[in-house]
Enzyme design. Structure first.
Site: not given
Ligand code: NAD
Length: 266
Positions: A48, A72, A133
């Site tokens: 975590d 995210s 966020y």
């Molecule tokens: N996908 C997009 O379009 C996008 C756009 C802008 C920013 N982002 C950023 O990129 C990052 C990854 O995005 P994504 O689309 O892969 O999101 P996602 O939700 O698929 O992956 C995020 C991961 O973080 C893990 N997580 C959450 N809380 C946690 C905790 N307390 N401890 C450990 N792990 C934890 C989740 O289990 C998940 O697997 C995020 O920070 C998101 O804000 C993504």
């Protein structure tokens, strides 16, 4: 081979990085959710982000961190605080104490969502978040800047646009904001391999014809995106935005809980 720690390794972006990087980097992957190793050499550790001691254990021997774990999407303060605020501090501070020199931070276009869309955004635009966020991503950028200045780390804050599975834009706004999987992987590789660049805000977008973000800082470290959302324009035609969303860079995050006066926002 460099050892790279990937947080959020079970998520969309984490999975794409792990798929692309096994054989290129020694992978140490962590997430709250379970993961199946992509190769015999990948270390997968469930942890975590809000647990400082667990983060500190991940750091020995790490050359670079790709920090993609945490909340995210928009959420409540209770959802955002432990994973994204406390979690980011835990990763940065334990990395510093372990001597990790390079880190990629997953910021977001929602850190600058309340800028009007007529303005082209650059890396120099200060945060103007469009929700809690977005505020968490402004915190990422502030922490990255401080750890670069105060502790000499090389930090990239990526204001990611839209990364999706399946790997294609899904509405008209995405024609501006989309980044393909291979472009995101390549951008992260540039962040890891480029000579020290101190601190840089970059945009996580492909080579989109309709882009409204100036990505000079990413090009300066060698980013050469291969994909263009325009190739999907016919597919998403008609999937338009509402009147409020289309005024600002943040799109559909703007009307979510909006009780303000748009006419007062410069
Ligand atoms: N996908 C997009 O379009 C996008 C756009 C802008 C920013 N982002 C950023 O990129 C990052 C990854 O995005 P994504 O689309 O892969 O999101 P996602 O939700 O698929 O992956 C995020 C991961 O973080 C893990 N997580 C959450 N809380 C946690 C905790 N307390 N401890 C450990 N792990 C934890 C989740 O289990 C998940 O697997 C995020 O920070 C998101 O804000 C993504």
């Amino acid at each position: 081979m460099k050892r790279v720690l990937i947080t959020g390794a079970a998520g969309q972006i984490g999975r794409a990085l792990r798929k692309a990087w096994h054989g290129k980097y020694l992978l140490r992957s962590t997430d709250l959710a379970p993961m199946t190793p992509v190769s015999a050499s990948e270390e997968c550790i469930q942890a975590d982000l809000s647990d400082y001691a667990a983060m500190a254990k991940l750091m020995p021997g790490v050359d670079a961190i790709a920090h993609f774990g945490g909340r995210s999407i928009e959420g409540t303060w209770e959802q955002i605080l432990p994973s994204s605020i406390v979690g980011l501090y835990n990763v940065m501070e334990s990395a510093r104490l372990a001597g990790v020199k390079r880190i990629i931070l997953a910021s977001s276009n929602h850190a600058v969502g309340f800028y009007r869309r007529q303005s082209t955004l650059t890396s120099e635009h200060a945060p103007r978040p469009d929700g809690l966020y977005g505020v968490s991503k402004a915190f990422f950028e502030a922490m990255g800047s401080m750890y670069a200045d105060k502790h000499g780390m090389t930090v990239a804050s990526l204001r990611i646009g839209t990364f999706r599975e399946p790997d294609q834009p899904d509405n008209e706004r995405h024609l501006m904001t989309w980044i393909s999987h291979r472009d995101l992987v390549h951008l992260c590789e540039c962040c890891i391999e480029a000579p020290d660049y101190h601190y840089a805000v970059m945009f996580g977008i492909s080579n989109n014809t309709r882009a409204r973000w100036d990505n000079t800082r990413a090009y300066a470290i060698g980013y050469r995106p291969q994909d263009n959302a325009e190739d999907y324009a016919a597919r998403v035609a008609g999937k338009a935005e509402d009147d409020l969303s289309r005024q600002f860079h943040g799109g559909f995050y703007i009307p979510d809980g909006f009780t303000g006066d748009a006419s007062m926002i410069p």
